[in-house]
Design an enzyme around this catalytic site. Structure first.
Site, PDB file in Angstrom:
ATOM      1  N   GLY A 172      -6.274   8.917 -15.491  1.00  0.00           N
ATOM      2  CA  GLY A 172      -5.760   7.607 -15.752  1.00  0.00           C
ATOM      3  C   GLY A 172      -5.409   6.839 -14.709  1.00  0.00           C
ATOM      4  O   GLY A 172      -4.710   5.872 -14.780  1.00  0.00           O
ATOM      5  N   SER A 220      -5.612   3.825 -12.424  1.00  0.00           N
ATOM      6  CA  SER A 220      -6.022   2.386 -12.660  1.00  0.00           C
ATOM      7  C   SER A 220      -5.619   1.743 -11.528  1.00  0.00           C
ATOM      8  O   SER A 220      -6.626   0.347 -11.499  1.00  0.00           O
ATOM      9  CB  SER A 220      -5.265   1.786 -13.872  1.00  0.00           C
ATOM     10  OG  SER A 220      -3.775   1.800 -13.499  1.00  0.00           O
ATOM     11  N   HIS A 229      -0.853   6.643  -4.928  1.00  0.00           N
ATOM     12  CA  HIS A 229       0.483   6.055  -5.129  1.00  0.00           C
ATOM     13  C   HIS A 229       1.107   7.313  -5.998  1.00  0.00           C
ATOM     14  O   HIS A 229       0.604   7.905  -6.737  1.00  0.00           O
ATOM     15  CB  HIS A 229       0.646   4.992  -6.054  1.00  0.00           C
ATOM     16  CG  HIS A 229      -0.278   4.782  -7.223  1.00  0.00           C
ATOM     17  ND1 HIS A 229      -1.580   4.531  -7.239  1.00  0.00           N
ATOM     18  CD2 HIS A 229      -0.148   4.941  -8.573  1.00  0.00           C
ATOM     19  CE1 HIS A 229      -2.092   4.463  -8.321  1.00  0.00           C
ATOM     20  NE2 HIS A 229      -1.193   4.785  -9.218  1.00  0.00           N
ATOM     21  N   HIS A 273       3.922   8.429  -8.720  1.00  0.00           N
ATOM     22  CA  HIS A 273       4.990   7.841  -9.594  1.00  0.00           C
ATOM     23  C   HIS A 273       6.055   8.705  -9.714  1.00  0.00           C
ATOM     24  O   HIS A 273       5.878   9.971  -9.699  1.00  0.00           O
ATOM     25  CB  HIS A 273       4.236   7.892 -11.005  1.00  0.00           C
ATOM     26  CG  HIS A 273       2.868   7.277 -11.358  1.00  0.00           C
ATOM     27  ND1 HIS A 273       3.066   5.972 -12.220  1.00  0.00           N
ATOM     28  CD2 HIS A 273       1.677   7.544 -11.082  1.00  0.00           C
ATOM     29  CE1 HIS A 273       1.861   5.597 -12.157  1.00  0.00           C
ATOM     30  NE2 HIS A 273       1.154   6.294 -11.386  1.00  0.00           N
TER      31      HIS A 273
HETATM   32  P1  5GP Z   1      -2.078   4.492 -12.075  1.00  0.00           P
HETATM   33  O1  5GP Z   1      -2.570   4.165 -13.688  1.00  0.00           O
HETATM   34  O2  5GP Z   1      -3.100   4.004 -11.229  1.00  0.00           O
HETATM   35  O3  5GP Z   1      -1.619   5.943 -11.819  1.00  0.00           O
HETATM   36  O4  5GP Z   1      -0.558   3.655 -11.792  1.00  0.00           O
HETATM   37  C1  5GP Z   1      -0.763   2.445 -11.363  1.00  0.00           C
HETATM   38  C2  5GP Z   1       0.455   1.711 -11.819  1.00  0.00           C
HETATM   39  O5  5GP Z   1       0.915   0.560 -11.149  1.00  0.00           O
HETATM   40  C3  5GP Z   1       0.892   1.520 -13.331  1.00  0.00           C
HETATM   41  O6  5GP Z   1       1.962   2.207 -13.668  1.00  0.00           O
HETATM   42  C4  5GP Z   1       1.077   0.163 -13.160  1.00  0.00           C
HETATM   43  O7  5GP Z   1       2.054  -0.414 -14.291  1.00  0.00           O
HETATM   44  C5  5GP Z   1       1.453  -0.416 -11.891  1.00  0.00           C
HETATM   45  N1  5GP Z   1       1.187  -1.564 -11.278  1.00  0.00           N
HETATM   46  C6  5GP Z   1      -0.093  -2.139 -11.478  1.00  0.00           C
HETATM   47  N2  5GP Z   1       0.006  -3.411 -10.944  1.00  0.00           N
HETATM   48  C7  5GP Z   1       1.241  -3.624 -10.578  1.00  0.00           C
HETATM   49  C8  5GP Z   1       1.887  -4.636  -9.701  1.00  0.00           C
HETATM   50  O8  5GP Z   1       1.210  -5.680  -9.597  1.00  0.00           O
HETATM   51  N3  5GP Z   1       3.261  -4.608  -9.483  1.00  0.00           N
HETATM   52  C9  5GP Z   1       4.000  -3.262 -10.011  1.00  0.00           C
HETATM   53  N4  5GP Z   1       5.283  -3.285  -9.601  1.00  0.00           N
HETATM   54  N5  5GP Z   1       3.248  -2.321 -10.636  1.00  0.00           N
HETATM   55  C10 5GP Z   1       1.916  -2.344 -10.875  1.00  0.00           C
END
Ligand code: 5GP
Length: 112
Positions: A91, A93, A98, A100
């Site tokens: 997942g 995106s 990063h 979480h």
């Molecule tokens: P992934 O799905 O890649 O593990 O997590 C990406 C995270 O980045 C998601 O939880 C999404 O809500 C967060 N995210 C994406 N764009 C932004 C942004 O512009 N600002 C912040 N604060 N979070 C973001």
């Protein structure tokens, strides 16, 4: 520049919670729990599978910082989960490594 590099440089605003010379932590803008923070290196590493030995010290310090962040946000005792999504099936995106930090409610296991 990735969206997260722009956040780290201040070009895109975010609610920062912690910062050092080489990584920053800020609140996710689409939180999946009452506490949802992202810890990112300032310089893009695409994903954890592409991290190298040279990143080991910083990655270790990012992990250690999660404790400090959890304490700052009042969830050290109640508990928190650290997640790194690596690749499509996980997942991922945003192609910028990063961690979480999720907390503030009882999280399900296994994750969906
Ligand atoms: P992934 O799905 O890649 O593990 O997590 C990406 C995270 O980045 C998601 O939880 C999404 O809500 C967060 N995210 C994406 N764009 C932004 C942004 O512009 N600002 C912040 N604060 N979070 C973001």
């Amino acid at each position: 520049m990735t969206i997260f590099e722009k956040i780290a440089s201040g070009e895109i605003p975010a609610k920062l919670i912690h910062e050092t010379e080489d990584f920053v932590a800020f609140h996710d803008n689409n939180p999946q729990a009452p506490v949802h923070v992202l810890i990112i290196p300032r310089k893009c590493i695409l994903r954890v599978a592409l991290a190298e030995a040279a990143h080991a010290d910083m990655l270790g310090r990012m992990l250690l910082a999660s404790r400090e962040i959890a304490e700052k946000l009042g969830v050290l005792e109640s508990g928190y989960r650290l997640v790194i999504n690596n690749g499509r099936d996980a997942g991922e995106s945003v192609p910028h490594l990063h961690i979480h930090l999720l907390a503030g409610r009882a999280l399900q296991w296994p994750p969906g």
